[in-house]
Design a protein around this motif. Sequence first.
Motif, PDB file in Angstrom:
ATOM      1  N   ARG A  85       0.822  -1.203   0.000  1.00 36.14           N
ATOM      2  CA  ARG A  85       0.000   0.000   0.000  1.00 36.14           C
ATOM      3  C   ARG A  85       0.858   1.255   0.000  1.00 36.14           C
ATOM      4  NH1 ARG A  85      -4.043  -1.714   4.776  1.00 36.14           N
ATOM      5  NH2 ARG A  85      -4.459   0.520   4.915  1.00 36.14           N
ATOM      6  N   VAL A  86       1.976   1.215   0.715  1.00 36.80           N
ATOM      7  CA  VAL A  86       2.873   2.379   0.728  1.00 36.80           C
ATOM      8  C   VAL A  86       3.557   2.529  -0.627  1.00 36.80           C
ATOM      9  CG1 VAL A  86       4.909   3.420   1.801  1.00 36.80           C
ATOM     10  CG2 VAL A  86       3.243   2.199   3.209  1.00 36.80           C
ATOM     11  N   GLU A  87       4.018   1.411  -1.200  1.00 36.74           N
ATOM     12  CA  GLU A  87       4.721   1.472  -2.487  1.00 36.74           C
ATOM     13  C   GLU A  87       3.800   1.839  -3.642  1.00 36.74           C
ATOM     14  OE1 GLU A  87       6.756  -2.244  -2.886  1.00 36.74           O
ATOM     15  OE2 GLU A  87       8.429  -1.624  -1.614  1.00 36.74           O
ATOM     16  N   ALA A  88       2.493   1.766  -3.424  1.00 37.07           N
ATOM     17  CA  ALA A  88       1.547   2.193  -4.461  1.00 37.07           C
ATOM     18  C   ALA A  88       1.436   3.713  -4.541  1.00 37.07           C
ATOM     19  CB  ALA A  88       0.168   1.590  -4.190  1.00 37.07           C
ATOM     20  N   MET A  89       2.002   4.424  -3.554  1.00 40.74           N
ATOM     21  CA  MET A  89       1.983   5.884  -3.598  1.00 40.74           C
ATOM     22  C   MET A  89       2.904   6.368  -4.720  1.00 40.74           C
ATOM     23  SD  MET A  89       2.168   6.616   0.516  1.00 40.74           S
ATOM     24  CE  MET A  89       2.070   8.405   0.314  1.00 40.74           C
ATOM     25  N   PRO A  90       2.480   7.378  -5.494  1.00 43.61           N
ATOM     26  CA  PRO A  90       3.223   7.776  -6.699  1.00 43.61           C
ATOM     27  C   PRO A  90       4.690   8.117  -6.471  1.00 43.61           C
ATOM     28  CG  PRO A  90       1.062   8.813  -6.656  1.00 43.61           C
ATOM     29  CD  PRO A  90       1.226   8.143  -5.338  1.00 43.61           C
ATOM     30  N   TRP A  91       5.015   8.816  -5.388  1.00 37.17           N
ATOM     31  CA  TRP A  91       6.388   9.270  -5.187  1.00 37.17           C
ATOM     32  C   TRP A  91       7.232   8.302  -4.355  1.00 37.17           C
ATOM     33  CZ3 TRP A  91       9.278  12.608  -7.642  1.00 37.17           C
ATOM     34  CH2 TRP A  91       8.668  13.617  -8.388  1.00 37.17           C
ATOM     35  N   VAL A  92       6.690   7.120  -4.061  1.00 36.16           N
ATOM     36  CA  VAL A  92       7.429   6.126  -3.280  1.00 36.16           C
ATOM     37  C   VAL A  92       8.031   5.090  -4.215  1.00 36.16           C
ATOM     38  CG1 VAL A  92       7.267   4.303  -1.536  1.00 36.16           C
ATOM     39  CG2 VAL A  92       5.996   6.442  -1.239  1.00 36.16           C
ATOM     40  N   ALA A  93       9.352   4.898  -4.105  1.00 36.34           N
ATOM     41  CA  ALA A  93      10.033   3.877  -4.908  1.00 36.34           C
ATOM     42  C   ALA A  93      10.027   2.533  -4.189  1.00 36.34           C
ATOM     43  CB  ALA A  93      11.468   4.301  -5.214  1.00 36.34           C
ATOM     44  N   LYS A  94      10.405   2.546  -2.918  1.00 33.99           N
ATOM     45  CA  LYS A  94      10.442   1.320  -2.114  1.00 33.99           C
ATOM     46  C   LYS A  94      10.053   1.651  -0.688  1.00 33.99           C
ATOM     47  CE  LYS A  94      14.234  -0.744  -4.798  1.00 33.99           C
ATOM     48  NZ  LYS A  94      15.645  -1.226  -4.739  1.00 33.99           N
ATOM     49  N   ALA A  95       9.597   0.628   0.024  1.00 33.00           N
ATOM     50  CA  ALA A  95       9.255   0.801   1.429  1.00 33.00           C
ATOM     51  C   ALA A  95       9.538  -0.496   2.179  1.00 33.00           C
ATOM     52  CB  ALA A  95       7.796   1.201   1.598  1.00 33.00           C
ATOM     53  N   SER A  96       9.851  -0.365   3.448  1.00 32.41           N
ATOM     54  CA  SER A  96       9.982  -1.524   4.318  1.00 32.41           C
ATOM     55  C   SER A  96       9.149  -1.274   5.565  1.00 32.41           C
ATOM     56  CB  SER A  96      11.444  -1.790   4.692  1.00 32.41           C
ATOM     57  OG  SER A  96      12.004  -0.680   5.374  1.00 32.41           O
ATOM     58  N   VAL A  97       8.547  -2.342   6.089  1.00 32.26           N
ATOM     59  CA  VAL A  97       7.620  -2.223   7.221  1.00 32.26           C
ATOM     60  C   VAL A  97       7.983  -3.259   8.276  1.00 32.26           C
ATOM     61  CG1 VAL A  97       5.209  -2.326   7.956  1.00 32.26           C
ATOM     62  CG2 VAL A  97       5.776  -1.426   5.684  1.00 32.26           C
ATOM     63  N   ARG A  98       8.002  -2.845   9.536  1.00 29.37           N
ATOM     64  CA  ARG A  98       8.197  -3.794  10.630  1.00 29.37           C
ATOM     65  C   ARG A  98       7.410  -3.343  11.850  1.00 29.37           C
ATOM     66  NH1 ARG A  98      12.552  -2.390  14.217  1.00 29.37           N
ATOM     67  NH2 ARG A  98      13.613  -0.466  13.593  1.00 29.37           N
ATOM     68  N   LYS A  99       7.101  -4.336  12.687  1.00 33.25           N
ATOM     69  CA  LYS A  99       6.351  -4.069  13.913  1.00 33.25           C
ATOM     70  C   LYS A  99       7.276  -4.166  15.116  1.00 33.25           C
ATOM     71  CE  LYS A  99       3.495  -7.337  12.570  1.00 33.25           C
ATOM     72  NZ  LYS A  99       2.380  -8.312  12.538  1.00 33.25           N
ATOM     73  N   GLU A 100       7.061  -3.282  16.084  1.00 30.05           N
ATOM     74  CA  GLU A 100       7.824  -3.309  17.326  1.00 30.05           C
ATOM     75  C   GLU A 100       6.856  -3.390  18.500  1.00 30.05           C
ATOM     76  OE1 GLU A 100      10.679  -0.227  17.853  1.00 30.05           O
ATOM     77  OE2 GLU A 100      11.893  -0.817  16.124  1.00 30.05           O
ATOM     78  N   TRP A 101       7.069  -4.391  19.339  1.00 30.37           N
ATOM     79  CA  TRP A 101       6.208  -4.596  20.498  1.00 30.37           C
ATOM     80  C   TRP A 101       6.280  -3.384  21.442  1.00 30.37           C
ATOM     81  CZ3 TRP A 101       2.466  -7.790  21.781  1.00 30.37           C
ATOM     82  CH2 TRP A 101       2.070  -7.874  23.125  1.00 30.37           C
ATOM     83  N   PRO A 102       5.159  -2.939  21.998  1.00 27.49           N
ATOM     84  CA  PRO A 102       3.881  -3.638  21.927  1.00 27.49           C
ATOM     85  C   PRO A 102       2.876  -3.058  20.925  1.00 27.49           C
ATOM     86  CG  PRO A 102       3.856  -2.091  23.734  1.00 27.49           C
ATOM     87  CD  PRO A 102       5.194  -1.928  23.076  1.00 27.49           C
ATOM     88  N   ASP A 103       3.158  -1.864  20.367  1.00 33.23           N
ATOM     89  CA  ASP A 103       2.091  -1.205  19.597  1.00 33.23           C
ATOM     90  C   ASP A 103       2.614  -0.288  18.500  1.00 33.23           C
ATOM     91  OD1 ASP A 103       3.150   0.820  21.090  1.00 33.23           O
ATOM     92  OD2 ASP A 103       1.345   1.252  22.247  1.00 33.23           O
ATOM     93  N   ILE A 104       3.838  -0.538  18.003  1.00 29.69           N
ATOM     94  CA  ILE A 104       4.448   0.387  17.037  1.00 29.69           C
ATOM     95  C   ILE A 104       4.539  -0.256  15.655  1.00 29.69           C
ATOM     96  CG2 ILE A 104       6.495   1.762  16.480  1.00 29.69           C
ATOM     97  CD1 ILE A 104       7.181   1.791  19.447  1.00 29.69           C
ATOM     98  N   LEU A 105       4.161   0.509  14.643  1.00 29.10           N
ATOM     99  CA  LEU A 105       4.356   0.114  13.252  1.00 29.10           C
ATOM    100  C   LEU A 105       5.323   1.111  12.630  1.00 29.10           C
ATOM    101  CD1 LEU A 105       3.405  -1.822  10.938  1.00 29.10           C
ATOM    102  CD2 LEU A 105       1.805  -0.017  10.290  1.00 29.10           C
ATOM    103  N   LYS A 106       6.481   0.623  12.166  1.00 29.34           N
ATOM    104  CA  LYS A 106       7.498   1.493  11.573  1.00 29.34           C
ATOM    105  C   LYS A 106       7.542   1.288  10.062  1.00 29.34           C
ATOM    106  CE  LYS A 106      10.679   2.444  15.377  1.00 29.34           C
ATOM    107  NZ  LYS A 106      12.098   2.451  15.808  1.00 29.34           N
ATOM    108  N   VAL A 107       7.504   2.408   9.353  1.00 30.41           N
ATOM    109  CA  VAL A 107       7.536   2.379   7.880  1.00 30.41           C
ATOM    110  C   VAL A 107       8.727   3.212   7.422  1.00 30.41           C
ATOM    111  CG1 VAL A 107       6.297   2.905   5.747  1.00 30.41           C
ATOM    112  CG2 VAL A 107       5.031   2.174   7.780  1.00 30.41           C
ATOM    113  N   PHE A 108       9.632   2.587   6.682  1.00 28.35           N
ATOM    114  CA  PHE A 108      10.782   3.309   6.120  1.00 28.35           C
ATOM    115  C   PHE A 108      10.552   3.497   4.623  1.00 28.35           C
ATOM    116  CE2 PHE A 108      14.964   3.885   4.282  1.00 28.35           C
ATOM    117  CZ  PHE A 108      15.557   4.787   5.173  1.00 28.35           C
ATOM    118  N   VAL A 109      10.595   4.739   4.175  1.00 26.59           N
ATOM    119  CA  VAL A 109      10.240   5.089   2.795  1.00 26.59           C
ATOM    120  C   VAL A 109      11.472   5.543   2.019  1.00 26.59           C
ATOM    121  CG1 VAL A 109       8.897   6.681   1.349  1.00 26.59           C
ATOM    122  CG2 VAL A 109       7.903   5.747   3.458  1.00 26.59           C
TER     123      VAL A 109
END
Length: 256
Positions: A85-109
């Motif tokens: 879903r992030v990589e479908a954004m027009p200006w995004v080339a690549k993205a990586s996603v990871r979860k960190e306990w207990p409630d964090i979602l990290k997205v690197f663009v």
Amino acid sequence: MAAASRVPGWQFWSGLAFFVMVVAGTFAGIGWLYYTAMDAQEVPLKRLVVQGELQYVTPADVRTALLGEPLGSFFSADVDEIRARVEAMPWVAKASVRKEWPDILKVFVVEQAPLAHWNANQRDDALLNQEGKVFYANKEVLGEGATELPYLAGPEHAVAQAVKHYRELNELLQMNGFAIAQLELSQRFSVELMLQNGIVLRLGREALLERIQRFIDLYPQLQAHKEAPIDSIDLRYDTGVAVRWRDPEEQQQESS
């Protein structure tokens, strides 16, 4: 004897009933844990952290793209689906996603790095990235940088060849104080350039670097040959060039 024979039977059935209760309780517990883990209300993702060297995409843009649909819980959120879903954004080339306990979602663009406009006469939003791939995005975010990008044009099946010509020719030209503003690759793969100083160079299909070098060598003489600015130079000859100077009246109209 009859009473004694009934005692083992009672112990067996009571033991079996206890075993069944333990197994049922274990499965019930597992089921409760599973549904609790999958319930976004019980184990929600509360924080979305967007990272990366961002110039054309804002963290708010990423949040809008992701929060339009449910993400799920910490355990049920699908990082591959979120990344898509992030990589479908027009200006995004690549993205990586990871979860960190207990409630964090990290997205690197990683953003698209624009190299040039592509076939701008056909689509206003078409661009080429540094890898030579076409992408479509809103150019308004480029600001004044949009005018600094060169314009490349050519057949859609010849993107790689147009980029290759641009890189090779522009490198040689920049070493000598020139730069390409426009490059057009015809259907027959003939190359025509417009330099940033407005001079048009017609190179044809063969010996492109040699013809650029010929222009570089002759340019000081051509510039001194006539007071009017050079309009175009045809280098599609084995020896020599054909030069067209701008008409003084046209020059006065452009300056006015």
